[in-house]
Design an enzyme around this catalytic site. Structure first.
Site, short mmCIF file in Angstrom:
data_model
loop_
_atom_site.label_atom_id
_atom_site.label_comp_id
_atom_site.label_asym_id
_atom_site.label_seq_id
_atom_site.Cartn_x
_atom_site.Cartn_y
_atom_site.Cartn_z
N TYR A 164 5.49 -8.20 26.16
CA TYR A 164 5.47 -6.96 25.37
C TYR A 164 4.09 -6.30 25.41
O TYR A 164 3.06 -6.95 25.19
CB TYR A 164 5.85 -7.24 23.91
CG TYR A 164 5.65 -6.03 23.01
CD1 TYR A 164 6.55 -4.98 23.05
CD2 TYR A 164 4.54 -5.94 22.18
CE1 TYR A 164 6.37 -3.86 22.27
CE2 TYR A 164 4.35 -4.82 21.38
CZ TYR A 164 5.27 -3.78 21.42
OH TYR A 164 5.08 -2.67 20.65
N HIS A 194 0.19 8.42 20.91
CA HIS A 194 0.00 7.92 19.55
C HIS A 194 -1.11 8.66 18.80
O HIS A 194 -1.30 8.43 17.59
CB HIS A 194 -0.30 6.42 19.57
CG HIS A 194 0.91 5.56 19.87
ND1 HIS A 194 1.83 5.89 20.83
CD2 HIS A 194 1.35 4.39 19.32
CE1 HIS A 194 2.77 4.96 20.87
NE2 HIS A 194 2.51 4.04 19.96
N ASN A 307 -4.14 -1.39 17.93
CA ASN A 307 -3.22 -2.17 17.08
C ASN A 307 -4.00 -3.00 16.08
O ASN A 307 -4.67 -3.97 16.45
CB ASN A 307 -2.36 -3.07 17.98
CG ASN A 307 -1.04 -3.42 17.32
OD1 ASN A 307 -0.86 -3.20 16.13
ND2 ASN A 307 -0.12 -3.95 18.09
N TYR A 395 -12.88 0.11 -30.40
CA TYR A 395 -12.58 -0.72 -29.24
C TYR A 395 -13.38 -0.31 -28.01
O TYR A 395 -13.72 -1.15 -27.16
CB TYR A 395 -11.09 -0.64 -28.90
CG TYR A 395 -10.16 -1.31 -29.89
CD1 TYR A 395 -10.65 -1.98 -31.01
CD2 TYR A 395 -8.79 -1.27 -29.69
CE1 TYR A 395 -9.79 -2.57 -31.92
CE2 TYR A 395 -7.92 -1.87 -30.59
CZ TYR A 395 -8.42 -2.52 -31.70
OH TYR A 395 -7.57 -3.11 -32.59
N ARG A 398 -16.66 -2.15 -28.71
CA ARG A 398 -16.54 -3.58 -29.02
C ARG A 398 -15.85 -4.36 -27.90
O ARG A 398 -16.17 -5.53 -27.67
CB ARG A 398 -15.72 -3.72 -30.32
CG ARG A 398 -15.81 -5.09 -30.93
CD ARG A 398 -14.80 -5.36 -32.03
NE ARG A 398 -14.25 -4.21 -32.68
CZ ARG A 398 -13.11 -4.23 -33.40
NH1 ARG A 398 -12.44 -5.36 -33.51
NH2 ARG A 398 -12.64 -3.15 -33.99
N PHE A 444 -0.48 -7.33 12.33
CA PHE A 444 -0.85 -5.92 12.20
C PHE A 444 -0.37 -5.31 10.88
O PHE A 444 -0.74 -4.19 10.54
CB PHE A 444 -0.24 -5.11 13.35
CG PHE A 444 1.24 -5.34 13.51
CD1 PHE A 444 2.15 -4.83 12.60
CD2 PHE A 444 1.73 -6.10 14.56
CE1 PHE A 444 3.51 -5.06 12.74
CE2 PHE A 444 3.08 -6.33 14.71
CZ PHE A 444 3.98 -5.82 13.79
N GLU A 529 10.23 -0.80 13.42
CA GLU A 529 9.18 -1.02 12.41
C GLU A 529 9.78 -0.61 11.06
O GLU A 529 9.50 0.47 10.51
CB GLU A 529 7.95 -0.20 12.78
CG GLU A 529 7.39 -0.63 14.13
CD GLU A 529 6.46 0.38 14.78
OE1 GLU A 529 6.15 1.41 14.14
OE2 GLU A 529 6.03 0.14 15.92
#
Length: 662
Positions: A164, A194, A307, A395, A398, A444, A529
């Site tokens: 791959y 991409h 990647n 508060y 404190r 990834f 994905e």
């Protein structure tokens, strides 16, 4: 023959100069002529002579005299910009420099190096690399591992094994086998397709961090990149040649594909790049100006560059470092507010925190004591109300150890995640040289940093939420016993009225930003994905939350110092007087209304600048108190909590805090 790269309205033009006696005006006109020639409508002009312009260097934006000769004013292949009169106000104007260019005009090439091995980078190191304080080199061990992993890839290609991303397509195309003759084209196509991000580009600091972190991951030797290519990437980093990387487009699995692809695109000489010398220009010109060549991708190398989770994680490292810095200073600012509001220090007694021994809570209470202990640092303000009938405080004062404390512990947790992540291999497939094979997995996936950064935003936000309530108490005369909105002649003057509104607006905006992005997931790549982290947005909004926290605390710092003015001639403790003096060195007292925004910005800078910060002023007093009251301990690091390394045990019977593991 000298040549100059000229920026005109978003276009970069290479202009050769036949004569060194040609003027800067000639260069501008020649660039405009070439620009008009490339436009069907001549760029909206009828002739070069009608165009009014000025010329400036891209580096530092220094204006050039039109009458000077190019030989006298410019270096060979220098980058300049023609600014056409009227264009600056046009929405179509594309500047050659990123926002904040004044910061980069001061850039000096570093002469120190950080050696990367993929295993020992710290979040602080990465932020410093982003600031341009260091160059990068590999350790010999890292070089050997990179070579070994590349040998596995070469063997796969030679034997035509189906693996791959090396000999197949990507995502849904994982079953499509690519012939050897097209393996290089496969990698270039991957990077180009991409590179689909949108939005503003990352700033140079953030691009530098992203590039440095990718180098660190590749140095681990599990990516299959060649040493030759990795050295070219390092050369680009060391020359500060930084690709154009849009901030939006990653879903955080399979890694940060879009931003890392833009990173790789610049390295192969396509798209845009920025350097201090050139500003934004075509990548091939920027590389050439620095004596560098575009990378020629070999099999697997495009995938090796794009990647991983480095976009999420590099921004996350900046976020966690800034969070640690503002958390420390929040204690100091709150202590100053408590003094102004004439609060009691009883709530910070060691025995109270010994019976609920959270590390962050104990440390915050200790800091309050170190700043407010009247035996150690006498305070005339505290003495003035020693015998008042007030039993306990609100508060927001404190409970600072409890509220600020968990923020410290949150930062420690997130920093631990980030430190692991920046020294992790996040590629797919992974190359294991010792086994001589590649294995596909899911390193990834950005869920770890995404969840951690969502948690960081939620935790750090609370510093602003409680600070805004303290600002309200300072401004409200029924709660503070001070003039309304901390100004004389109220009505004629509004004082801090709208500064408080700004703090409230920022806190409200943070509430929306704190919604976790990592609870969302959208299936992508044709359901290949099918679960993603949305970590890119987690990182970007964490940074926005932290910036808002810094700004709210800057407003509280100004308000507390203004409150001091109404308690004079009484003085607070020595360390807090030093903090007051630091603020007054950049912001004068508020005697009557004036332009408020610059004061807030000046106070903000005091919280984010390392060399002259509120923390640096107070730190010596805190550490001296620590040495005197806990003699068996070593000095605590100012980043102890953010490093996640502080371990505290509590001796309940004596109320002392003991430290080890420092």
């Amino acid at each position: 023959m000298p040549r100059y790269t000229v920026h005109v309205r978003g276009e970069w033009l290479a202009v050769p100069c036949l004569s060194p006696t040609n003027t800067i005006e000639w260069l501008g006109k020649e660039a405009v002529r070439r620009y008009m020639k490339n436009k069907p409508d001549n760029g909206g002009f009828t002739s070069v002579e009608e165009v009014k312009f000025y010329i400036r260097r891209c580096k530092g934006l220094g204006l050039l005299d039109l009458d000077d000769t190019v030989e006298d004013a410019l270096e060979d292949n220098e980058f300049v910009e023609v600014v056409i009169e009227g264009d600056i106000m046009s929405p179509d104007f594309i500047p050659s420099q990123p926002e904040g260019v004044h910061l980069y005009s001061k850039y000096r090439e570093p002469d120190q190096y950080i050696s990367l091995d993929g295993n020992s980078l710290t979040t602080e190191d990465l932020v410093n690399l982003g600031k341009g304080l260091y160059k990068i080199k590999l350790t010999p061990e890292a070089e050997a591992k990179v070579k070994q992993s590349r040998e596995v890839i070469e063997r796969i290609v030679k034997e035509q094994t189906v693996v791959y991303g090396i000999t197949t397509g990507f995502g849904k195309f994982a079953r499509t086998v690519i012939p050897n003759s097209k393996l290089r084209e496969l990698q270039v196509n991957l990077v180009r397709s991409h590179s689909a991000g949108v939005g503003k580009p990352l700033t140079p600091e953030r691009s530098r961090m992203l590039l440095a972190l990718r180098i660190n991951v590749l140095a681990k030797g599990y990516s299959g990149i060649s040493l030759e290519t990795l050295e070219q990437v390092i050369e680009a980093f060391n020359a500060s040649c930084l690709p154009y990387i849009p901030e939006k487009g990653t879903v955080g699995a399979s890694g940060d594909l879009a931003p890392l692809s833009h990173l790789a695109l610049g390295l192969i000489g396509e798209g845009k790049m920025w350097s201090p010398k050139s500003g934004w220009a075509d990548a091939k010109y920027v590389l050439e100006a620095h004596g560098l060549k575009p990378i020629t991708l070999k099999p697997k190398e495009g995938l090796a560059l794009i990647n991983g989770t480095q976009m999420i994680t590099s921004l996350g490292c900046e976020a966690v470092e800034r969070a640690g810095a503002i958390a420390r200073q929040a204690d100091i600012i709150a202590a100053l507010t408590l003094e102004v509001l004439k609060g009691t220090t009883r709530a910070f007694d060691t025995d109270i925190h010994a019976v609920r021994p959270h590390r962050g809570q104990a440390e915050v209470a200790f800091r309050f004591r170190s700043l407010l202990d009247s035996d150690h640092h006498p305070s005339e303000i505290a003495e003035s109300h020693r015998f008042c009938d007030r039993v306990q405080d609100a508060y927001t004062m404190r409970c600072c150890p409890q509220v600020h404390g968990v923020v410290n512990d949150t930062i420690a947790f997130v920093k631990d995640i980030m430190t692991t992540e920046i020294n992790s291999a996040t590629d797919n497939p992974m190359v294991f040289a010792e086994r001589a094979e590649t294995i596909s997995g899911g390193n990834f996936h950005g869920e770890y940093p995404a969840k951690a950064l969502d948690y960081l935003a939620i935790g750090v936000h609370e510093l602003a939420a409680i600070s805004e309530r303290r600002i309200e108490r300072l401004c409200n005369p029924s709660l503070s016993e001070l003039p309304a909105f901390l100004v004389t002649e109220g009505g004629l003057n509004s004082g801090f009225m709208i500064a408080h509104c700004t703090a409230a607006a920022l806190v409200s905006e943070n509430k929306a930003l704190c919604h976790p992005s990592s609870v969302d997931s959208l299936s992508t790549s044709a359901a290949t994905e099918d679960h993603v982290s949305m970590g890119g947005w987690a990182a970007r909004k964490a940074l926005r939350v932290i910036e808002h926290v810094e700004q709210v605390l800057a407003i509280e710092l100004l308000a507390a110092c203004q409150g001091i003015e109404f308690l004079r001639p009484l003085r607070t403790t020595t360390p807090l007087e030093k903090v007051y003096d630091l603020v007054r060195s950049v912001v004068r007292p508020w005697m009557k209304d004036r332009f408020m925004a610059p004061d807030i910005e000046a106070a903000h800078r005091l919280l984010v600048e390392q060399k002259a910060s509120v923390w640096e002023v107070a730190k010596p007093y805190i550490e001296k108190y620590r040495r005197e009251h806990i003699p068996e301990s070593r000095p605590i690091s100012p980043t102890a909590f953010s490093l996640g390394s502080l371990r505290m045990n509590t001796d309940v019977s004596h109320g002392h805090i003991h430290q080890d593991d420092l």
